[in-house]
Design a protein around this motif. Sequence first.
Motif, short mmCIF file in Angstrom:
data_model
loop_
_atom_site.label_atom_id
_atom_site.label_comp_id
_atom_site.label_asym_id
_atom_site.label_seq_id
_atom_site.Cartn_x
_atom_site.Cartn_y
_atom_site.Cartn_z
N LEU A 54 0.81 -1.40 0.20
CA LEU A 54 -0.01 0.02 0.07
C LEU A 54 0.88 1.33 -0.05
O LEU A 54 0.57 2.32 -0.72
N GLN A 102 2.11 1.65 -3.53
CA GLN A 102 1.01 2.19 -4.55
C GLN A 102 0.55 3.49 -4.17
O GLN A 102 -0.08 4.22 -5.04
N ASP A 103 0.49 3.87 -2.90
CA ASP A 103 0.19 5.23 -2.56
C ASP A 103 0.91 6.27 -3.19
O ASP A 103 0.79 7.46 -3.64
N VAL A 124 2.62 5.63 -5.75
CA VAL A 124 2.61 5.66 -7.12
C VAL A 124 1.41 6.81 -7.41
O VAL A 124 1.38 7.52 -8.28
N ALA A 125 0.19 6.57 -6.84
CA ALA A 125 -1.00 7.36 -6.86
C ALA A 125 -0.77 8.87 -6.69
O ALA A 125 -1.21 9.49 -7.81
N VAL A 126 0.05 9.28 -5.81
CA VAL A 126 0.15 10.59 -5.71
C VAL A 126 1.26 11.20 -6.89
O VAL A 126 1.00 12.03 -7.66
N ASN A 140 1.34 9.95 -9.99
CA ASN A 140 0.59 10.00 -11.29
C ASN A 140 -0.32 11.34 -11.17
O ASN A 140 -0.38 11.86 -12.32
N LEU A 141 -0.77 11.98 -10.01
CA LEU A 141 -1.39 13.24 -9.94
C LEU A 141 -0.26 14.24 -10.18
O LEU A 141 -0.65 15.35 -10.98
N GLY A 181 -1.83 13.24 0.75
CA GLY A 181 -1.72 11.57 0.46
C GLY A 181 -1.11 10.95 1.66
O GLY A 181 -1.56 10.11 2.10
N LEU A 215 -7.47 12.82 -5.84
CA LEU A 215 -6.43 12.21 -4.95
C LEU A 215 -7.16 10.91 -4.18
O LEU A 215 -6.59 9.74 -4.35
N SER A 242 -7.37 8.38 -6.97
CA SER A 242 -6.32 7.65 -7.34
C SER A 242 -5.83 6.52 -6.24
O SER A 242 -5.21 5.63 -6.73
N LEU A 243 -6.22 6.99 -5.00
CA LEU A 243 -5.73 6.17 -4.18
C LEU A 243 -6.47 5.07 -4.04
O LEU A 243 -5.95 3.80 -3.69
N GLN A 281 -5.24 2.58 -6.84
CA GLN A 281 -3.96 2.07 -6.49
C GLN A 281 -3.95 0.97 -5.35
O GLN A 281 -3.11 0.26 -5.22
N ASP A 282 -4.77 1.18 -4.49
CA ASP A 282 -4.71 0.55 -3.03
C ASP A 282 -5.54 -0.86 -3.65
O ASP A 282 -4.94 -2.01 -3.28
N VAL A 329 -4.87 -1.98 -6.46
CA VAL A 329 -3.86 -2.75 -7.44
C VAL A 329 -2.91 -3.54 -6.45
O VAL A 329 -2.50 -4.40 -6.52
N ALA A 330 -2.62 -2.58 -5.28
CA ALA A 330 -1.74 -3.21 -4.12
C ALA A 330 -2.19 -4.37 -3.47
O ALA A 330 -1.47 -5.61 -3.49
N VAL A 331 -3.62 -4.63 -3.28
CA VAL A 331 -4.08 -5.70 -2.66
C VAL A 331 -4.05 -6.80 -3.83
O VAL A 331 -3.65 -7.91 -3.58
#
Lengths: 193, 193
Positions: A154, A157-158, A160-162, A164-165, A182, B150, B153-154, B157-158, B160-162
């Motif tokens: 997590l 990937q978090d 990554v999420a940030v 990407n923004l 984030g 945000l 996106s989280l 991606q979360d 995806v993480a799982v």
Amino acid sequence: MPRKLSPEKREQFLDSALNLFVANGVKNTSTAAIAKDAGTASGTFFLYFPTKQDLINELVTQIGRQQSEYITSLLAASLSVWETFFTIWYGSIRWFLDNREAYQYFRQVRDSGLIAPEVVRESEQYFEYYYQAIQRGLNEDLIKPYPMELIGSLLYQDIVAVMNLLTAEPDPDQQENLIQFGFSIFWDGIKTE
Amino acid sequence: MPRKLSPEKREQFLDSALNLFVANGVKNTSTAAIAKDAGTASGTFFLYFPTKQDLINELVTQIGRQQSEYITSLLAASLSVWETFFTIWYGSIRWFLDNREAYQYFRQVRDSGLIAPEVVRESEQYFEYYYQAIQRGLNEDLIKPYPMELIGSLLYQDIVAVMNLLTAEPDPDQQENLIQFGFSIFWDGIKTE
DNA sequence: ATATAATGAGTGAGCAGTCAGTCATTATAA
DNA sequence: TTATAATGACTGACTGCTCACTCATTATAT
């Protein structure tokens, strides 16, 4: 491992390849194009790398290693758990922003099947500090007792999420906000009450 | 858009392509191999798809659409905000587990540069229900007032993480745990106190 | 009989990797 | 010091192969 053959030129190949890979895609970049960009004849490429695949792999591990070195240089034993997580978070994003091509290449290549699973696994070793931080947090009862891999996955990937923004957000103030927000969300998710 | 030419055969091409793309990579799968797997001659492929790229693109949008249809079929207006988020979470993972190839293809292709940005953007339209859920949560003061993108996106991606952990975890009980734990972390991160 | 669907050999472009040869530099010999 | 030999980084034309896409021909359906 070639010990002769100037290391500078080797770096030049890696640099040129990273540029072209991100711009045009790995499969659409010929070794000849890399050689040309690096300022050598096409055949010279193969004096430095036995195959194109070897260069692709080495770029992955190089990026993992460089980012890891940067982050660990920021971490000190005196930091609290919260500070440690924040340093990993902020440092990772900072490094990615300062090395956008590396970020894009990493994302492009990680799940693409272009890399042998062993190389992917090898590059994961560079995330060791993730698990040290999580372990400390668990020991000190500061984060909830979930599986370590889940928290690690997590966290990554978090980030990554940030990221990407951030790549679509030019305003530095807004960027800073997204980074802070984030992290708040991530930390509130794992912290104990 | 071909209106003649059996739609079943069209689906067969998409099916075969998905199989082969996931097994061998998009670039390493020739149109001839797809045609053979679909039980036709090599030239027939081009009666159904003008170019290989068109098939690659259509697979992306098809997957986005199918997953979206599945999730929205689960969502009812009577659900609470928490229930809505949980349904999206659980449903997305369920669908990905039941369509692992689709998941792998989606991941492989999304950041690969193989897809034109416009097609990626088009496929993002299928995440509309994300933002409806977030909007509701914000209106009802159940989630913290962070930017919608945000949170969206989280959330993605979360998941995806799982998913990445689940693909390496065969035990269904452990799988269930990871899904639940993952959601707890996400929800605790965004919920108001 | 005519339109449409299907075929598969063919075409040309692109590419990873090879290799015979060049040339500047360094080592050796006188 | 100077002539000669050896080295090895470097070159780029070339090869063998793959592949997306074409098209003249054949099969099928109505």
